[in-house]
Design a protein around this motif. Structure first.
Motif, PDB file in Angstrom:
ATOM      1  N   THR A 229       0.859  -1.180   0.000  1.00  0.00           N
ATOM      2  CA  THR A 229       0.000   0.000   0.000  1.00  0.00           C
ATOM      3  C   THR A 229       0.890   1.223   0.000  1.00  0.00           C
ATOM      4  OG1 THR A 229      -0.077   0.131   2.401  1.00  0.00           O
ATOM      5  CG2 THR A 229      -1.811  -1.176   1.324  1.00  0.00           C
ATOM      6  N   LYS A 230       0.347   2.318  -0.468  1.00  0.00           N
ATOM      7  CA  LYS A 230       1.127   3.552  -0.505  1.00  0.00           C
ATOM      8  C   LYS A 230       1.532   3.960   0.911  1.00  0.00           C
ATOM      9  CE  LYS A 230       1.343   8.019  -2.695  1.00  0.00           C
ATOM     10  NZ  LYS A 230       0.829   8.861  -3.749  1.00  0.00           N
ATOM     11  N   SER A 231       0.611   3.864   1.864  1.00  0.00           N
ATOM     12  CA  SER A 231       0.933   4.240   3.244  1.00  0.00           C
ATOM     13  C   SER A 231       1.966   3.283   3.841  1.00  0.00           C
ATOM     14  CB  SER A 231      -0.332   4.268   4.104  1.00  0.00           C
ATOM     15  OG  SER A 231      -0.945   2.995   4.127  1.00  0.00           O
TER      16      SER A 231
ATOM     17  N   ILE B 189       9.570   9.482  -2.902  1.00  0.00           N
ATOM     18  CA  ILE B 189       8.708   9.061  -1.806  1.00  0.00           C
ATOM     19  C   ILE B 189       8.742  10.176  -0.772  1.00  0.00           C
ATOM     20  CG2 ILE B 189       8.311   7.344   0.000  1.00  0.00           C
ATOM     21  CD1 ILE B 189       9.675   5.297  -1.826  1.00  0.00           C
TER      22      ILE B 189
ATOM     23  N   MET C  46       5.782   0.667  -7.907  1.00  0.00           N
ATOM     24  CA  MET C  46       5.709   2.023  -7.345  1.00  0.00           C
ATOM     25  C   MET C  46       4.836   2.928  -8.208  1.00  0.00           C
ATOM     26  SD  MET C  46       7.367   1.959  -4.528  1.00  0.00           S
ATOM     27  CE  MET C  46       6.832   0.268  -4.328  1.00  0.00           C
TER      28      MET C  46
ATOM     29  N   LEU D  65       1.280   2.215  -7.463  1.00  0.00           N
ATOM     30  CA  LEU D  65       0.867   2.764  -6.166  1.00  0.00           C
ATOM     31  C   LEU D  65       0.722   4.285  -6.203  1.00  0.00           C
ATOM     32  CD1 LEU D  65       2.993   0.618  -3.706  1.00  0.00           C
ATOM     33  CD2 LEU D  65       0.526   0.578  -3.975  1.00  0.00           C
TER      34      LEU D  65
ATOM     35  N   PHE E 167       3.380   6.542  -6.944  1.00  0.00           N
ATOM     36  CA  PHE E 167       4.605   7.297  -6.696  1.00  0.00           C
ATOM     37  C   PHE E 167       5.182   7.782  -8.017  1.00  0.00           C
ATOM     38  CE2 PHE E 167       4.448   4.536  -2.929  1.00  0.00           C
ATOM     39  CZ  PHE E 167       4.580   5.490  -1.937  1.00  0.00           C
TER      40      PHE E 167
END
Length: 103
Positions: free
Chosen positions: A13-15, A36, A67, A70, A72
């Motif tokens: 997950t991104k978080s 990031i 990435m 997600l 980024f």
């Protein structure tokens, strides 16, 4: 999001990636990189941290793909510097004296 890196499935997950990279100092990067937070990390460093695998076990493309999915920002390798013209000794001496350089 489920992704496969080095033939192993990961639920990323991104978080979770943000939390994993918190407190990690970015290494110098001349190749592909991932932004990031406010830091730019080399792709292989990010892959090593989030998968806990050796950098030789996965490709930069696998991590870049994950990435990007997600959300980024990913950057490719830095462009190579333009080739500089090499002057022969006579042209170099003329340039140092301020005379126009013959082509």
């Amino acid at each position: 999001m489920r992704c496969v890196i080095a033939r192993f499935p990961f639920d990323l997950t991104k978080s979770g990636v943000l939390e994993s990279m918190k407190g990690i100092k970015p290494e110098q990067s001349s190749g592909e990189s991932v932004i990031i937070g406010r830091r730019t990390y080399p792709v292989k460093q990010v892959g090593q941290v989030i998968t806990r695998q050796d950098r030789r076990d996965f490709s930069a493309g696998e991590v870049l793909r994950a990435m990007t999915q997600l959300g980024f920002t990913c950057r490719g390798p830095a462009p190579a510097p333009a080739p500089t013209r090499v002057l022969d000794p006579l042209q170099q001496a003329s340039a140092m004296l301020g005379a126009p350089v013959a082509a």
